[in-house]
Write a protein that holds these residues in place. Structure first.
Motif, short mmCIF file in Angstrom:
data_model
loop_
_atom_site.label_atom_id
_atom_site.label_comp_id
_atom_site.label_asym_id
_atom_site.label_seq_id
_atom_site.Cartn_x
_atom_site.Cartn_y
_atom_site.Cartn_z
N ASP A 142 1.05 -1.10 -0.01
CA ASP A 142 -0.16 -0.10 -0.25
C ASP A 142 1.12 1.41 0.28
O ASP A 142 1.41 1.61 0.71
CB ASP A 142 -0.55 -0.66 1.14
N GLY A 143 0.55 1.90 -0.59
CA GLY A 143 1.21 4.01 -0.71
C GLY A 143 0.15 4.98 -1.02
O GLY A 143 -1.25 4.33 -0.46
N VAL A 144 0.59 5.86 -1.34
CA VAL A 144 -1.13 6.45 -1.83
C VAL A 144 -0.78 7.02 -3.49
O VAL A 144 0.32 7.17 -4.39
CB VAL A 144 0.11 8.02 -0.91
N ALA A 145 -2.34 6.71 -3.49
CA ALA A 145 -2.57 7.36 -4.74
C ALA A 145 -1.48 8.73 -5.55
O ALA A 145 -2.29 9.71 -4.61
CB ALA A 145 -4.39 7.32 -5.28
N GLY A 146 -0.66 8.33 -6.28
CA GLY A 146 -0.45 10.10 -7.00
C GLY A 146 -0.80 10.28 -8.38
O GLY A 146 -1.15 11.52 -8.50
N ALA A 147 -1.26 9.43 -9.22
CA ALA A 147 -1.70 9.96 -10.39
C ALA A 147 -2.76 8.60 -10.36
O ALA A 147 -2.27 7.50 -10.82
CB ALA A 147 -1.05 10.06 -11.09
N PRO A 148 -3.74 8.66 -11.25
CA PRO A 148 -4.87 7.61 -11.56
C PRO A 148 -4.80 6.63 -12.60
O PRO A 148 -3.92 7.02 -13.74
CB PRO A 148 -6.82 8.29 -11.84
N GLY A 149 -5.61 5.84 -12.79
CA GLY A 149 -5.41 4.79 -13.66
C GLY A 149 -4.25 3.19 -12.85
O GLY A 149 -4.08 3.46 -12.14
N VAL A 150 -4.91 2.45 -14.05
CA VAL A 150 -4.27 0.86 -13.64
C VAL A 150 -2.98 0.55 -14.62
O VAL A 150 -2.90 1.27 -15.86
CB VAL A 150 -5.15 0.31 -13.95
N ALA A 151 -1.83 -0.26 -14.15
CA ALA A 151 -0.88 0.11 -15.11
C ALA A 151 -0.40 -1.54 -14.90
O ALA A 151 0.01 -1.83 -14.09
CB ALA A 151 0.10 1.09 -14.94
N ILE A 152 -0.13 -1.98 -15.94
CA ILE A 152 0.59 -4.11 -16.11
C ILE A 152 1.60 -3.41 -16.62
O ILE A 152 1.69 -3.17 -17.96
CB ILE A 152 -0.31 -5.09 -16.10
N GLY A 153 2.69 -4.15 -16.06
CA GLY A 153 3.90 -3.21 -17.23
C GLY A 153 5.57 -4.54 -16.02
O GLY A 153 5.62 -4.89 -15.11
N HIS A 154 6.87 -4.68 -16.23
CA HIS A 154 7.55 -4.83 -15.74
C HIS A 154 8.73 -3.35 -15.36
O HIS A 154 8.37 -2.57 -16.12
CB HIS A 154 8.70 -5.57 -17.05
N ALA A 155 9.35 -4.18 -13.72
CA ALA A 155 9.82 -2.92 -13.32
C ALA A 155 11.11 -2.74 -13.88
O ALA A 155 11.62 -4.07 -13.81
CB ALA A 155 10.05 -3.20 -11.93
N VAL A 156 11.62 -1.64 -13.84
CA VAL A 156 12.80 -1.39 -14.00
C VAL A 156 12.66 0.16 -13.18
O VAL A 156 12.46 1.01 -12.78
CB VAL A 156 12.89 0.26 -15.61
N VAL A 157 13.92 -0.59 -12.62
CA VAL A 157 14.28 0.00 -10.96
C VAL A 157 15.33 1.46 -11.53
O VAL A 157 16.82 0.52 -12.15
CB VAL A 157 15.20 -1.23 -9.56
N ILE A 158 15.35 1.89 -10.82
CA ILE A 158 16.73 3.45 -11.07
C ILE A 158 17.10 3.30 -9.98
O ILE A 158 16.72 4.06 -8.89
CB ILE A 158 15.86 4.62 -11.53
N LEU A 159 18.30 2.85 -9.25
CA LEU A 159 19.62 2.58 -8.39
C LEU A 159 20.33 4.12 -8.46
O LEU A 159 19.87 4.71 -9.18
CB LEU A 159 19.99 1.59 -8.56
N PRO A 160 20.93 4.89 -7.79
CA PRO A 160 21.57 5.82 -7.43
C PRO A 160 22.58 5.60 -8.50
O PRO A 160 23.08 4.16 -8.62
CB PRO A 160 21.80 5.88 -6.44
#
Length: 755
Positions: free
Chosen positions: A179-197
């Motif tokens: 759970d988090g906070v709704a930032g922008a509405p809508g639903v997305a299904i996809g693959h994560a790309v993690v941007i690390l420092p």
């Protein structure tokens, strides 16, 4: 004891998995407390039983072999009571259960404390000794403190395992929700790309500079490279955002200036430190100072400095930028997303965003809404470094992220996406149709805007004007207060774009979670502090400049309305009206011929609710900001995922407050509007219409859904629904009753799915 506690928590935090974490806990707690036994039992929700997961002192063969029902033995007793159980002779207690395989018959005294995380009993932490005695208050307090500290660590380890697809018992886990906070509405299904420092500043060692001038040249070269990156990313986004919105990148470029960070690092190099070490010292000093402060603006600046420091270090280390491969449906994930990161992904591939830190009011969330990208912010429990390449579902409507989605959950969300697409296409034909109920009641639907990017989308969806134009957005994306002429040009664009429809401009609303980088407000409790009208009345020069800019921008258009935020007293309205009339007189003296626009007050704090009758006598309209009003009535920070479940706009207190405001406006014969998120919820909109709300203003995305539903339901039926739910005392029951009634009428297709 505090140092012992810290050491144990740090050690447990660095454990490779849950099993290793639990082994560290039982070893270190037994040592710290000088007891003969320490054990951890965890509650396996799959089987509904406590399982002995780690022990020091009992028979190791009993680990994972001994299990107890939730109402069984002393372990079940501790879990049920949700408080410590301290016994000098455990075997004599009626709930004692003997397991021969543990060898615990030798131990008389027993102290068990529950491990609780987010109200969920996760397990029980136990210490035991042979001698018959009751553990003293200090020992009990230490174990309770240890349990509270470890609950989050265990939950994190459990979540990390779940992300990998395995529960702590080795069972396959799917559909893990964060759970988090709704930032922008809508639903997305996809693959994560993690941007690390791109580089780790903390790992940079101290080193003497052998050639100071060479180090300075190296550093300046790195600065130039990062500047070039910023400019490239800025131009990539230029087709989607207006120049003022792209000014976010100017903030970064300013920080890179020789007079800012650059100068400090060069001083460090001249003092003998190598470039990487000097950079580390400067960045760490800034970040450290900012992170110790409570002000959201300062924390955001700390993130910016950190991000820039890492990018410069990456070039200094000659590794350049991280080479990322973006799949067709990319969901960008980071500990703290920055506007720069958005520009790294090709526009056509970016479908969703997830940030572990940040709120729905951060720069990234504002840009994501402008770009129409489903976003979840503040997903604090998500072990984000483990999700790279994994399939995720991002639900920006509810602020949820799912890992390892099962076939069934994926099918449900794909169906939602398909239904949403079909619904949007089906609702497009309503664009030019007025919002009128079957029994002839007219309900104007307006939009909330802040970015120029909102305009086209709003008009495409049939908006009948602007119920809330957030004037702080053009202020937030600059590095100084915009001049009167600059403001006039920005406001003119909005007024012209919607002409002849009305545009309600809220006077500058900063403070709380909306900060200006060039006008820092440091407060211990910013939401109850110097914000909204309080700031602009204390700075009449800001208020007067803004009001004049609004009035001049409306020349020849006459569709301006002005709204005052965060009003809590009649005196504030009197002062603001005095300044507005003064600005109006100054504009007329300059030869600009404009009529005096209608002026309204935002009802956002409980004090304004109870003065609604008096306030409406002073102004032309009232507009309820349900986001802040709900927050203040319920004492719940709406950007805090820890208390997100307590924030509910259908809370009986909120509904009663709205009824009170509606009654005041009705008596005065003046309009009441609602411009909070509640207005954009189709089901809630039905109740607002029934209360007598005259205008609804919402996010453009939700407008067609609200219009469709209100065109299908009679005002008389809406009033009957309101009469039914207003008697209920639970917000969740109100929501489910409302949804059930609308579905029975065949009106469920635009309602959000319940969790």
């Amino acid at each position: 004891m505090l140092n012992t506690l810290r050491r144990i928590v740090q050690e447990v935090n660095s454990a490779r998995d849950l099993a290793a974490a639990l082994d560290i806990i039982v070893q270190r707690v037994r040592e710290a407390m000088g007891t003969e036994v320490c054990s951890v039992y965890l509650l396996n929700p799959e089987i509904g039983r406590y399982v002995l997961m780690a022990t020091e002192g009992l028979n190791k063969d009993a680990v994972r072999a001994v299990t107890l029902a939730t109402n069984e033995g002393l372990i079940g007793y501790v879990g049920t009571r949700e408080e410590p159980v301290n016994l000098e002779d455990a075997a004599s207690h009626p709930r004692f259960r003997y397991f021969a395989e543990t060898g615990e018959e030798r131990y008389a005294s027993f102290l068990g404390v529950p491990i609780i995380h987010h109200r969920r009993v996760m397990g029980v932490l136990v210490i035991q000794q042979k001698e018959r005695r009751q553990f003293d208050e200090g020992e009990e307090a230490f174990l309770v403190t240890m349990s509270a500290q470890l609950a989050g660590v265990i939950a994190h380890a459990e979540a990390t395992g779940a992300i990998g697809g395995l529960g702590w018992g080795g069972e396959v886990v799917q559909d893990t929700r964060f759970d988090g906070v709704a930032g922008a509405p809508g639903v997305a299904i996809g693959h994560a790309v993690v941007i690390l420092p791109p580089a780790d500043l903390k790992a940079v060692p101290d080193k003497q500079a052998k050639d100071i001038e060479a180090e300075i040249r190296l550093f300046r070269g790195a600065l130039d490279s990062v500047r070039a990156d910023m400019q490239t990313l800025s131009s990539k986004l230029s087709s989607q955002l207006r120049p003022e919105e792209l000014a976010l990148f100017d903030v970064y470029l300013m920080m890179l200036d020789d007079a800012a960070l650059g100068n400090e690092v060069i001083k460090g190099i001249r003092a003998g430190q190598w470039a990487q070490g000097a950079l580390r010292e400067v960045v760490s000093a800034h970040v450290g100072r900012f992170e110790l402060m409570d002000d959201p603006y300062l924390r955001e600046r700390a993130a910016d400095v950190k991000d820039l420091g890492r990018r410069i270090l990456a070039y200094l280390q000659a590794v350049g930028q991280q080479e990322l491969v973006f799949p067709e449906h990319t969901i960008l994930v980071s500990e703290e997303l920055s506007p720069v990161m958005l520009g790294q992904v090709p526009k056509e591939k970016l479908v969703g965003l997830v940030s572990v830190l940040g709120s729905g009011s951060s720069h990234v969330a504002i840009l994501a809404r402008a770009m129409g990208i489903p976003t979840v912010m503040g997903a604090v429990d998500l072990p984000y470094t483990r999700v790279d390449g994994m399939e995720l579902i991002v639900d920006g409507n509810r602020g949820e992220v799912y890992t390892n989605p099962s076939h069934e959950l994926r099918r449900q969300y794909l169906e939602l996406v398909r239904e949403e697409r079909e619904l949007v296409q089906g609702l497009e034909k309503l664009r030019d149709v007025p919002c009128v109920t079957p029994d002839g009641h007219r309900m104007p639907l307006l939009v909330n805007t802040g970015l120029l990017a909102d305009v086209a989308r709003s008009l495409d969806r049939g908006a009948e004007g602007v119920g809330l134009y957030r004037t702080e957005v053009p202020f937030m994306i600059q590095d100084r207060f915009p001049s009167e002429k600059e403001q006039q040009a920005t406001y003119r664009e909005q007024l012209e774009a919607f002409h002849p429809l009305p545009v309600t401009m809220r006077s500058l609303d900063i403070g709380g979670d909306k900060a200006l980088t060039y006008f820092p407000i440091k407060e211990d409790n910013p939401f109850l502090g110097w914000r909204g009208i309080r700031v602009t009345l204390d700075h009449p020069e800001i208020f007067l400049v803004q009001t004049r800019a609004m009035l001049k921008a409306s020349q020849g258009l006459n569709n301006l309305r002005i709204m005052l935020p965060m009003i809590s007293s009649l005196f504030e309205v009197e002062e603001a009206l005095h300044l507005i009339h003064r600005a109006y007189g100054e504009v007329l003296d300059e030869g600009v011929d404009v009529p005096m626009p209608p002026v309204g007050v935002m009802i956002e704090v409980p004090a304004a609710v109870y003065q609604a009758r008096e306030l409406i006598q002073m102004v032309d309209f009232l507009s309820v900001g349900t986001n802040d009003l709900t927050q203040y009535l319920l004492a719940v920070d709406r950007n805090n995922p820890r208390v997100a479940d307590l924030y509910h706009s259908l809370h009986p207190a909120v509904l009663q407050a709205l009824l009170k405001v509606a009654a005041a406006c009705r008596e005065a014969g003046k309009p009441m509007s609602v411009c909070g998120e509640m207005a954009g919820d189709p089901a809630a909109a039905v109740l607002l219409m029934a209360m007598g709300c005259d205008v609804l203003s919402m996010n453009a995305t939700n407008l067609p859904k609200v219009k469709w539903l209100l065109r299908q339901i009679k005002l008389t039926d809406a009033k009957a629904l309101l009469d039914e739910v207003i008697e209920l005392d639970n917000p969740h029951l109100i929501l489910s009753t409302l949804h059930l009634a609308l579905r029975r009428m065949g009106l469920g297709k635009v309602l959000s799915q319940a969790r």
